[in-house]
Design an enzyme around this catalytic site. Structure first.
Site, PDB file in Angstrom:
ATOM      1  CG  ASP A 182      -1.973   1.159   1.200  1.00 29.34           C
ATOM      2  OD1 ASP A 182      -2.769   1.269   0.276  1.00 29.34           O
ATOM      3  OD2 ASP A 182      -1.761   2.090   2.099  1.00 29.34           O
ATOM      4  CD  GLU A 266      -4.972   0.819  -3.187  1.00 27.69           C
ATOM      5  OE1 GLU A 266      -6.280   0.922  -3.231  1.00 27.69           O
ATOM      6  OE2 GLU A 266      -4.169   1.508  -2.718  1.00 27.69           O
ATOM      7  CG  ASP A 348      -0.636   3.661   5.465  1.00 25.24           C
ATOM      8  OD1 ASP A 348      -1.845   4.068   4.582  1.00 25.24           O
ATOM      9  OD2 ASP A 348       0.109   4.253   5.799  1.00 25.24           O
TER      10      ASP A 348
END
Length: 365
Positions: A182, A266, A348
């Site tokens: 992340d 992501e 996170d």
């Protein structure tokens, strides 16, 4: 299957070679600007898209015969590519190259094997012949040299040797050793193993020194000798920051590619994030996009998986334990508290676990 890989080295030309390299930089810039100007003029007069050749310029400009002809041909190809990108709406309209601000570089191709490395310390190039080379990374014998790009950065000369090779990559099963990453503004990333990249933030570390140098530059007479000297100091500091960042990201991406069979991230819009949230400096300092490119090709060469999940997936709002999704979660909230199962976890770290879980589902299909 064929792949391309570039190897970058520093070279040490003698005075004659340095003069010829700088002359080639100038000729390439001249050819690029002349072809671009002529193309614009022909289009305005006739409405036709025509790109002239460098050979047509040599009769009136004899100095072009002194440099590598393939470097001039690549300048023509660059103009053609710039127009193609413009008409396909991938770039702005081509601009002329400036002697003072444009990157000093040229590319030459390997035709009939004129480019090769000898004795592990010399690079053979057209027109330049033998140039001393810092051969710190060996190119495998089965790799074929396609082209070489020479650049001048703050008085130092570098070559990027583009190679082509054939390799059958055997895919490694990715059922285990999967990690989710992340993006973190301050640490680069937090992983699903609760690892922190602890990125040193090189730009922020040297920002005060950079401000002092830029302040001193603003007080000098523009284009004077002292102004150019001060500008060189600023440029060298920027290059030092860039090299530190690249070194850190290369080592980190190599470790991750060796330790895990699949990496899941992501698919974020970093440009939009930096503009919307005014995080331009922090996003640029991290080099997240560069890190992902390094990670992707290193995993690919090892037969491992690199996955990107949808940027709209609510990884931060979803509970990694029970799957509950919060309606609202402020950016200032750095811990995730679930109303359903009662878990309290770092924001996170929770997002990284969700990214990993989605990645595992993608690997099954």
């Amino acid at each position: 299957m064929k792949y391309n890989l570039a190897f970058k080295y520093r070279i040490y030309p003698n005075k004659e070679q340095e003069l010829l390299i700088n002359k080639t930089f100038g000729c390439v810039r001249f050819v690029y600007n002349t072809i671009l100007y002529t193309a614009n003029k022909i289009y305005e007069e006739t409405g036709k898209n025509k790109i002239i050749t460098p050979a047509s310029l040599k009769s009136e400009n004899q100095f072009l015969k002194e440099v590598d002809s393939l470097a001039l041909s690549n300048a023509q190809l660059n103009v053609r590519r710039s127009f193609t990108n413009f008409f396909q709406k991938r770039a702005k309209f081509p601009r002329f190259k400036s002697k003072k601000t444009s990157v000093k570089s040229y590319t030459t191709n390997c035709v009939n094997n004129p480019i090769r490395i000898e004795e592990n310390k010399y690079l053979i190039l057209p027109k330049l012949k033998r140039i001393k080379l810092k051969y710190h990374r060996e190119i495998p014998k089965d790799y074929k040299i396609k082209s070489v790009t020479l650049t001048n950065s703050n008085g130092n000369y570098y070559v990027s040797v583009l190679t082509e090779f054939e390799k059958e990559i055997q895919k490694i099963p990715s059922n285990d050793k999967v990690i989710g990453l992340d993006f973190s503004m301050s640490e680069l990333f937090v992983s699903s193993e609760n690892q922190r990249a602890d990125y040193p933030r090189y730009f922020r570390m040297l920002e005060e020194e950079l401000k002092k140098l830029q302040k001193s530059l603003s007080r000098k007479v523009k284009f004077s000798k002292n102004w150019y000297k001060q500008k060189m100091k600023i440029s060298k500091l920027h290059e030092y920051i860039k090299n530190c960042r690249r070194d850190f990201l290369h080592k980190l991406s190599k470790k991750l590619s060796e330790d895990y069979n699949a990496v899941v991230v992501e698919n974020l819009n970093m440009k939009g994030m930096s503009q919307a949230l005014n995080f331009g400096k922090s996003v640029g300092d991290n080099g997240w996009g560069m890190f992902l490119r390094m990670l992707e090709y290193k995993l690919m060469f090892l037969g491992k998986q690199f996955l990107k999940i949808d940027k709209w997936f609510p990884s931060s709002k979803t509970c990694s334990k029970c799957g509950n999704v919060k309606e609202k979660l402020k950016l200032s909230e750095r811990s995730y508290k679930c109303e359903c199962c009662g878990i309290e976890i770092d924001r996170d770290y929770n997002a990284a676990l969700n990214i990993k879980n989605i990645g595992k589902l993608m690997l099954k299909y």
